[in-house]
Design an enzyme around this catalytic site. Sequence first.
Site, PDB file in Angstrom:
ATOM      1  N   SER A 172       0.165  -1.295  -0.256  1.00  0.00           N
ATOM      2  CA  SER A 172       0.118  -0.016   0.097  1.00  0.00           C
ATOM      3  C   SER A 172       0.764   1.227  -0.240  1.00  0.00           C
ATOM      4  O   SER A 172       1.841   1.291   0.451  1.00  0.00           O
ATOM      5  CB  SER A 172      -0.863   0.251   1.380  1.00  0.00           C
ATOM      6  OG  SER A 172      -0.716   1.070   1.144  1.00  0.00           O
ATOM      7  N   TYR A 185      -0.934  -0.094  10.787  1.00  0.00           N
ATOM      8  CA  TYR A 185      -1.625  -0.468   9.023  1.00  0.00           C
ATOM      9  C   TYR A 185       0.024  -0.243   8.179  1.00  0.00           C
ATOM     10  O   TYR A 185       0.029  -1.040   7.669  1.00  0.00           O
ATOM     11  CB  TYR A 185      -2.587   0.116   8.851  1.00  0.00           C
ATOM     12  CG  TYR A 185      -3.027   0.116   7.749  1.00  0.00           C
ATOM     13  CD1 TYR A 185      -3.176  -2.127   6.985  1.00  0.00           C
ATOM     14  CD2 TYR A 185      -3.372   0.770   6.419  1.00  0.00           C
ATOM     15  CE1 TYR A 185      -3.158  -1.837   6.110  1.00  0.00           C
ATOM     16  CE2 TYR A 185      -3.339   0.194   5.080  1.00  0.00           C
ATOM     17  CZ  TYR A 185      -3.244  -1.010   4.738  1.00  0.00           C
ATOM     18  OH  TYR A 185      -3.770  -1.114   3.740  1.00  0.00           O
TER      19      TYR A 185
HETATM   20  P1  NDP Z   1     -11.851  -5.509   1.371  1.00  0.00           P
HETATM   21  O1  NDP Z   1     -12.054  -6.073   2.591  1.00  0.00           O
HETATM   22  O2  NDP Z   1     -12.942  -5.758   0.254  1.00  0.00           O
HETATM   23  O3  NDP Z   1     -11.100  -7.124   0.948  1.00  0.00           O
HETATM   24  C1  NDP Z   1     -10.450  -8.110   2.169  1.00  0.00           C
HETATM   25  C2  NDP Z   1     -10.343 -10.032   1.749  1.00  0.00           C
HETATM   26  O4  NDP Z   1      -9.699 -10.073   2.389  1.00  0.00           O
HETATM   27  C3  NDP Z   1     -11.477  -9.931   1.990  1.00  0.00           C
HETATM   28  O5  NDP Z   1     -11.798 -11.121   0.241  1.00  0.00           O
HETATM   29  C4  NDP Z   1     -11.690 -11.097   3.576  1.00  0.00           C
HETATM   30  O6  NDP Z   1     -12.541 -12.051   3.024  1.00  0.00           O
HETATM   31  C5  NDP Z   1     -10.393 -10.759   3.053  1.00  0.00           C
HETATM   32  N1  NDP Z   1      -9.542 -10.955   4.617  1.00  0.00           N
HETATM   33  C6  NDP Z   1      -9.003 -10.378   5.542  1.00  0.00           C
HETATM   34  N2  NDP Z   1      -8.762 -10.704   6.900  1.00  0.00           N
HETATM   35  C7  NDP Z   1      -8.752 -12.048   6.350  1.00  0.00           C
HETATM   36  C8  NDP Z   1      -8.375 -13.696   7.255  1.00  0.00           C
HETATM   37  N3  NDP Z   1      -7.740 -13.083   8.157  1.00  0.00           N
HETATM   38  N4  NDP Z   1      -7.666 -14.768   5.917  1.00  0.00           N
HETATM   39  C9  NDP Z   1      -7.766 -14.651   4.959  1.00  0.00           C
HETATM   40  N5  NDP Z   1      -8.918 -13.420   4.425  1.00  0.00           N
HETATM   41  C10 NDP Z   1      -8.775 -12.062   5.052  1.00  0.00           C
HETATM   42  O7  NDP Z   1     -10.214  -5.064   0.934  1.00  0.00           O
HETATM   43  P2  NDP Z   1      -9.774  -4.584  -0.036  1.00  0.00           P
HETATM   44  O8  NDP Z   1      -9.485  -5.513  -1.306  1.00  0.00           O
HETATM   45  O9  NDP Z   1      -9.720  -2.799  -0.559  1.00  0.00           O
HETATM   46  O10 NDP Z   1      -8.155  -4.431   0.191  1.00  0.00           O
HETATM   47  C11 NDP Z   1      -7.357  -5.903   0.350  1.00  0.00           C
HETATM   48  C12 NDP Z   1      -6.296  -5.917   0.038  1.00  0.00           C
HETATM   49  O11 NDP Z   1      -5.492  -4.358  -0.704  1.00  0.00           O
HETATM   50  C13 NDP Z   1      -5.733  -5.231   1.531  1.00  0.00           C
HETATM   51  O12 NDP Z   1      -4.338  -6.474   1.944  1.00  0.00           O
HETATM   52  C14 NDP Z   1      -5.814  -4.000   2.179  1.00  0.00           C
HETATM   53  O13 NDP Z   1      -4.747  -3.677   3.503  1.00  0.00           O
HETATM   54  C15 NDP Z   1      -4.524  -4.038   0.704  1.00  0.00           C
HETATM   55  N6  NDP Z   1      -4.739  -2.459   0.179  1.00  0.00           N
HETATM   56  C16 NDP Z   1      -5.727  -1.646   0.188  1.00  0.00           C
HETATM   57  C17 NDP Z   1      -6.768  -0.128  -0.405  1.00  0.00           C
HETATM   58  C18 NDP Z   1      -7.708   0.416  -0.316  1.00  0.00           C
HETATM   59  O14 NDP Z   1      -7.708   1.326  -0.663  1.00  0.00           O
HETATM   60  N7  NDP Z   1      -8.570  -0.291  -0.160  1.00  0.00           N
HETATM   61  C19 NDP Z   1      -5.873   0.368  -1.289  1.00  0.00           C
HETATM   62  C20 NDP Z   1      -3.960  -0.328  -0.768  1.00  0.00           C
HETATM   63  C21 NDP Z   1      -3.890  -1.648  -0.733  1.00  0.00           C
HETATM   64  P3  NDP Z   1     -12.726 -12.295   4.649  1.00  0.00           P
HETATM   65  O15 NDP Z   1     -13.821 -11.130   5.632  1.00  0.00           O
HETATM   66  O16 NDP Z   1     -14.253 -13.446   4.363  1.00  0.00           O
HETATM   67  O17 NDP Z   1     -11.650 -13.240   4.994  1.00  0.00           O
HETATM   68  C1  8X3 Z   2      -5.045   1.304   2.174  1.00  0.00           C
HETATM   69  C2  8X3 Z   2      -5.069   2.487   1.485  1.00  0.00           C
HETATM   70  O1  8X3 Z   2      -4.590   5.130   1.761  1.00  0.00           O
HETATM   71  O2  8X3 Z   2      -6.550   3.786   3.226  1.00  0.00           O
HETATM   72  O3  8X3 Z   2      -3.930   0.608   1.881  1.00  0.00           O
HETATM   73  O4  8X3 Z   2      -4.107   3.904   3.848  1.00  0.00           O
HETATM   74  S1  8X3 Z   2      -5.142   4.141   2.704  1.00  0.00           S
END
Ligand code: NDP
Ligand code: 8X3
Length: 285
Positions: A172, A185
């Site tokens: 991220s 985070y």
């Molecule tokens: P979502 O919440 O939409 O998706 C997260 C996914 O991770 C879900 O499928 C969830 O499914 C799964 N998950 C969470 N905890 C666990 C666990 N303990 N074991 C297995 N699966 C798990 O978030 P995003 O798609 O936005 O995020 C995906 C990734 O991208 C993350 O690593 C996040 O940090 C990163 N990211 C996100 C950004 C944003 O702005 N959205 C920007 C930069 C990075 P379930 O709950 O069923 O387990």
């Molecule tokens: C998730 C994006 O900007 O919320 O990694 O940290 S931000």
Amino acid sequence: NKIFFIEPPSPYYKRIRQDKQRHSIIKEKSRRRTMFAFITGATSGIGLAAAKALAQKGYDLAIAARNESKLEEVKAEIKTEYPVKVETYVLDVRDGEAVKKVTKKCFENWGAPDILLNDAGLARGLEPYGETLPEDIVQMIDTNIKGLFLVTRAFLPEMVSRNSGHIVNMGSTAGLYAYAGAAVYCATKAAVKTFSDGIRIDVIDSDIKVTTVQPGIVETPFSEVRFKGDKKRAAAVYEGIDALQAEDIADVIAFIIDRPKRVQISDVVIMANQQATGFMVSKKK
Ligand code: NDP
Ligand code: 8X3
């Protein structure tokens, strides 16, 4: 080929590559199957969009997350749209024993993945560190770091043995630029970047590729998870800004994994147009 290090790299990976007998059955299996991707966090947001993008490219999918019914929904949705195999794995990546069990099962069914997308991750809370709940600290560390490390550990030796595979780790911009209320985070995402860099060094003499994808603000259920179901607070994060969409990140992942063998994209940073660092965004009033 001479590689210059302060210390020479461990001969470990070379040794297991040469251990043909131990791996011959799996290798045989691997040669016959179509390409497949193991994706954690494939039920929502970026992971889900990436799963669809890979299915569109013809990859069979092994998808993992905690919520079983969501996994089955996603499987049905992908299978109606694309003629690929989809296997579901209920997995909490924080649980080391479960990681062992699931990766072993997946490995027995399909061998080592051609693409390992470590996407599962989350933020919990947005407050100064002194007010951050201990259980939130542990959940972020165990999911974003420990889980990602263990899943990678389970598959990497066999990927190296086959001398093929691409590990895509979800970092991220938070791992590059810390922002207020997100010390833990941000630190977990910095760890993901450094970890990717470390294993890239370990596999330097193989054809394995390692990429860290570092998106900025992406409009997904991420904020709702961070704010523990507070939809209003979550929606406010994306108000007044044309945030990235999960599909934008999936497009980039699809590009990264499709480069010629000689090309390894190590890091990608993707921001919204009106974003400059982690949480520095310009919002329309
Ligand atoms: P979502 O919440 O939409 O998706 C997260 C996914 O991770 C879900 O499928 C969830 O499914 C799964 N998950 C969470 N905890 C666990 C666990 N303990 N074991 C297995 N699966 C798990 O978030 P995003 O798609 O936005 O995020 C995906 C990734 O991208 C993350 O690593 C996040 O940090 C990163 N990211 C996100 C950004 C944003 O702005 N959205 C920007 C930069 C990075 P379930 O709950 O069923 O387990
Ligand atoms: C998730 C994006 O900007 O919320 O990694 O940290 S931000």
